[in-house]
Scaffold this motif. Structure first.
Motif, PDB file in Angstrom:
ATOM      1  N   VAL A  76       0.836  -1.200   0.000  1.00  0.00           N
ATOM      2  CA  VAL A  76       0.000   0.000   0.000  1.00  0.00           C
ATOM      3  C   VAL A  76       0.870   1.248   0.000  1.00  0.00           C
ATOM      4  CG1 VAL A  76      -1.694   1.344   1.303  1.00  0.00           C
ATOM      5  CG2 VAL A  76      -1.952  -1.133   1.132  1.00  0.00           C
ATOM      6  N   VAL A  77       1.861   1.278   0.899  1.00  0.00           N
ATOM      7  CA  VAL A  77       2.749   2.440   0.982  1.00  0.00           C
ATOM      8  C   VAL A  77       3.486   2.645  -0.340  1.00  0.00           C
ATOM      9  CG1 VAL A  77       4.814   3.369   2.094  1.00  0.00           C
ATOM     10  CG2 VAL A  77       3.018   2.310   3.482  1.00  0.00           C
ATOM     11  N   LYS A  78       3.982   1.589  -0.929  1.00  0.00           N
ATOM     12  CA  LYS A  78       4.738   1.711  -2.181  1.00  0.00           C
ATOM     13  C   LYS A  78       3.869   2.242  -3.317  1.00  0.00           C
ATOM     14  CE  LYS A  78       8.408  -1.659  -1.374  1.00  0.00           C
ATOM     15  NZ  LYS A  78       9.045  -2.924  -1.841  1.00  0.00           N
ATOM     16  N   ILE A  79       2.617   1.817  -3.361  1.00  0.00           N
ATOM     17  CA  ILE A  79       1.720   2.319  -4.405  1.00  0.00           C
ATOM     18  C   ILE A  79       1.409   3.792  -4.185  1.00  0.00           C
ATOM     19  CG2 ILE A  79      -0.632   2.170  -5.313  1.00  0.00           C
ATOM     20  CD1 ILE A  79      -0.488  -0.857  -4.871  1.00  0.00           C
ATOM     21  N   LEU A  80       1.047   4.150  -2.971  1.00  0.00           N
ATOM     22  CA  LEU A  80       0.661   5.533  -2.696  1.00  0.00           C
ATOM     23  C   LEU A  80       1.835   6.503  -2.822  1.00  0.00           C
ATOM     24  CD1 LEU A  80      -1.765   5.045   0.344  1.00  0.00           C
ATOM     25  CD2 LEU A  80      -2.325   5.229  -2.093  1.00  0.00           C
ATOM     26  N   SER A  81       3.054   6.009  -2.680  1.00  0.00           N
ATOM     27  CA  SER A  81       4.243   6.860  -2.809  1.00  0.00           C
ATOM     28  C   SER A  81       4.889   6.735  -4.186  1.00  0.00           C
ATOM     29  CB  SER A  81       5.255   6.525  -1.718  1.00  0.00           C
ATOM     30  OG  SER A  81       5.638   5.163  -1.758  1.00  0.00           O
TER      31      SER A  81
END
Length: 330
Positions: A57-62
């Motif tokens: 999730v973090v990698k996608i949103l960033s």
């Protein structure tokens, strides 16, 4: 706990929003249609067992990983992730599970390098570096190689480097993993101060106490889906086992209350009654009104609700507490 509020009654604008977020690696579905809305100036915590998809999730949103084409709209800082990835990168800062600090150079040199990457002038870079080193209590260590820093110092330097570009949204992926309790509490204070300055914090953590202490809202991720979302208190009320404890000094008052309230569990030796309750205001008022109607006075009333550990195990099927490592499927 920090909370976000608006005096006009309007809902704060969303710093992060996503609908139907999906991600697969081959035939492995990691994220299965996640919806998120994180108000600006708040702390949002994402919990989940090892392999649940938190780091994905973090990698996608960033902007580090692309979502599946079937995903819905994603907006970060008012920018469309698909159409304006560079604008998104300009609005965010990311501190990953593993420190980005270069141990071969000094703390100050790490900061100045980050300033160069943000295209700050030499003068502005030195000014920002000096301010952040002071803010994070790293002035005395600034000229020393970062390899000599303690774990807590490296984490502070890592977040200071993240702040060089003045991001309004910060993703902190397990920022206190491996820190001793004192360093962890120091990091919590830093996170609180960031939000006081208007920054939005998206936090993943393996420490349930950390989410309980910091987050305005918490989501539990399990099997690629959001199992539940709410404030810490709202989540705790989802799990059975909460009760109101009444303690009596007068045995006669205790016996009268026990006889009148059959669903309560009594402790004759301790003169206490446990009444099943979610701890909500309405139920507490009902119990107090009931005591008044019988002219019974309890000497002590306390509310006991399940903690986030109970919530986590209930929502994830006892698959284990969050662990240091993340997704093994890439």
């Amino acid at each position: 706990m920090l909370t976000s509020s608006r005096t006009d009654g309007a809902e704060p604008p969303a710093a992060v929003s996503a609908t139907g977020l999906r991600k697969s690696y081959g035939d492995k579905l990691v994220l299965d249609g996640i919806d998120l809305r994180i108000p600006a100036g708040s702390i949002f915590a994402l919990l989940g067992p090892n392999g649940a998809g938190k780091t994905t999730v973090v990698k996608i949103l960033s902007t580090l990983v692309s979502p599946d084409p079937a995903s819905g709209a994603i907006h970060i800082g008012g920018h469309d992730l698909a159409a304006e990835p560079q604008a998104v990168r300009g609005a965010i800062g990311v501190t990953g599970q593993f420190s980005a600090v270069d141990g071969l150079i000094t703390g100050e040199e790490n900061m100045l390098l980050m300033a160069d990457l943000h295209h700050l002038s030499k003068r502005e870079g030195k000014r920002v570096t000096a301010e952040l080193l002071e803010r994070f209590d790293l002035v005395e260590a600034a000229k020393k190689p970062a390899s000599t820093y303690s774990g807590g110092m490296k984490r502070r330097l890592d977040i200071a480097m993240t702040l060089v570009g003045a991001p309004r949204i910060i993703f902190l992926d397990e920022p206190t993993t491996g820190l001793d309790p004192r360093s962890r509490h120091n990091m919590w204070q830093i996170i609180r101060e960031l939000v006081t300055d208007g920054v939005t914090v998206f936090l993943t953590t393996q420490y349930l106490e950390e989410a309980d202490e910091l987050a305005d809202r918490i989501a539990v991720l399990n099997d690629g889906r959001i199992a539940a979302e709410g404030t810490a208190e709202e989540l705790k009320r989802l799990v059975p086992g909460g009760h109101v404890r009444l303690r009596f000094a007068d045995p006669a008052a205790y016996r009268l209350a026990a006889d009148a309230l059959r669903e309560a569990t009594g402790d004759d030796y301790g003169l206490t009654l446990h009444i099943p309750s979610d701890g909500g205001q309405r139920e507490l008022r009902s119990i107090l009104d009931w005591l008044d109607s019988l002219d019974i006075e309890a000497d002590e009333l306390s509310v006991h609700t399940p903690d986030l550990d109970d919530v986590f195990f209930a929502l994830t099927g006892g698959t284990g507490v969050p662990e240091t490592s993340e997704e093994t499927v890439r």
